[in-house]
Design a protein around this motif. Structure first.
Motif, PDB file in Angstrom:
ATOM      1  N   CYS A   1      14.220  -2.441  35.941  1.00  0.00           N
ATOM      2  CA  CYS A   1      14.545  -1.455  34.886  1.00  0.00           C
ATOM      3  C   CYS A   1      14.671  -2.124  33.527  1.00  0.00           C
ATOM      4  O   CYS A   1      14.200  -1.597  32.520  1.00  0.00           O
ATOM      5  N   ARG A   2      15.305  -3.305  33.507  1.00  0.00           N
ATOM      6  CA  ARG A   2      15.428  -4.052  32.244  1.00  0.00           C
ATOM      7  C   ARG A   2      14.058  -4.396  31.682  1.00  0.00           C
ATOM      8  O   ARG A   2      13.787  -4.201  30.488  1.00  0.00           O
TER       9      ARG A   2
ATOM     10  N   SER B   1      12.284  -1.395  30.331  1.00  0.00           N
ATOM     11  CA  SER B   1      12.835  -1.055  29.018  1.00  0.00           C
ATOM     12  C   SER B   1      12.255  -1.952  27.931  1.00  0.00           C
ATOM     13  O   SER B   1      11.827  -1.475  26.871  1.00  0.00           O
TER      14      SER B   1
ATOM     15  N   LEU C   1      15.330   3.579  26.398  1.00  0.00           N
ATOM     16  CA  LEU C   1      16.756   3.890  26.500  1.00  0.00           C
ATOM     17  C   LEU C   1      17.128   4.304  27.919  1.00  0.00           C
ATOM     18  O   LEU C   1      18.136   3.844  28.470  1.00  0.00           O
ATOM     19  N   VAL C   2      16.315   5.152  28.536  1.00  0.00           N
ATOM     20  CA  VAL C   2      16.575   5.589  29.906  1.00  0.00           C
ATOM     21  C   VAL C   2      16.515   4.400  30.872  1.00  0.00           C
ATOM     22  O   VAL C   2      17.392   4.249  31.739  1.00  0.00           O
TER      23      VAL C   2
ATOM     24  N   ALA D   1      19.573   2.207  30.348  1.00  0.00           N
ATOM     25  CA  ALA D   1      20.762   2.842  30.934  1.00  0.00           C
ATOM     26  C   ALA D   1      20.736   2.711  32.457  1.00  0.00           C
ATOM     27  O   ALA D   1      21.765   2.400  33.085  1.00  0.00           O
TER      28      ALA D   1
ATOM     29  N   SER E   1      19.281   0.389  34.176  1.00  0.00           N
ATOM     30  CA  SER E   1      19.558  -1.009  34.478  1.00  0.00           C
ATOM     31  C   SER E   1      21.056  -1.291  34.400  1.00  0.00           C
ATOM     32  O   SER E   1      21.622  -1.958  35.275  1.00  0.00           O
ATOM     33  N   GLY E   2      21.697  -0.775  33.368  1.00  0.00           N
ATOM     34  CA  GLY E   2      23.143  -0.969  33.214  1.00  0.00           C
ATOM     35  C   GLY E   2      23.933  -0.325  34.338  1.00  0.00           C
ATOM     36  O   GLY E   2      24.877  -0.929  34.875  1.00  0.00           O
ATOM     37  N   ILE E   3      23.566   0.883  34.710  1.00  0.00           N
ATOM     38  CA  ILE E   3      24.260   1.586  35.797  1.00  0.00           C
ATOM     39  C   ILE E   3      24.073   0.847  37.120  1.00  0.00           C
ATOM     40  O   ILE E   3      25.029   0.653  37.878  1.00  0.00           O
TER      41      ILE E   3
END
Length: 158
Positions: free
Chosen positions: A50-51, A54, A137-138, A141, A143-145
């Motif tokens: 995901c990172r 992004s 952005l999605v 986010a 990746s962070g979650i």
């Protein structure tokens, strides 16, 4: 001068964006290229995927934005005025000004009847950059979650 109706884009800002954006794009591309090595592919996780998605979206958005800036850069004031005249709507009023916006990236020709229209910057640049930045952005986010879920210990049943 800010009150000049024929100001176009500020060349200082234009060159600053080009000279900072190009190395940033090169760095992002080099980093993303390094993620394609055999060792890196073996270590891929959902968080990293995901990172990297992004960052890839940001890199493509930056490349498109720089491409739009180059369109503005190559035309001198006289050529920009010619483009305004050439794209003036049928039966349109006289041109009274021209302004350059960086967000969204556009060169706006202003008519005496209050209408304005964009020229020079390809029409696909701004919508594409917008979609890519939303995607970035999605993915960031997500990746962070995923990272937080990975770090949060699950309660033991007992």
């Amino acid at each position: 001068m800010a009150s000049d109706p024929w100001q176009g884009h500020d060349t200082t800002v234009l060159f600053a964006l080009l000279f900072t954006g190009a190395p940033a794009l090169i760095g992002l591309t080099a980093y993303l290229g390094s993620r394609l090595t055999r060792r890196s592919r073996r270590l891929i996780t959902p968080v990293r995927a995901c990172r990297d998605a992004s960052l890839a979206a940001v890199a493509v958005a930056l490349a498109l934005y720089l491409w739009g800036l180059l369109h503005v850069l190559v035309l001198e004031d006289q050529e920009q005025a010619h483009e305004c005249e050439r794209h003036r709507p049928e039966g349109g009023s006289d041109l009274v000004g021209r302004r350059g916006d960086f967000v969204p990236l556009r060169l706006v020709c202003e008519a005496s009847d209050g209408r304005d229209y964009s020229v020079v910057v390809p029409g696909y640049i701004n919508p594409s950059v917008t979609v890519l930045l939303v995607l970035a952005l999605v993915a960031a986010a997500a990746s962070g979650i995923l990272h937080l879920k990975q770090r949060t210990p699950t309660p033991k049943e007992g």
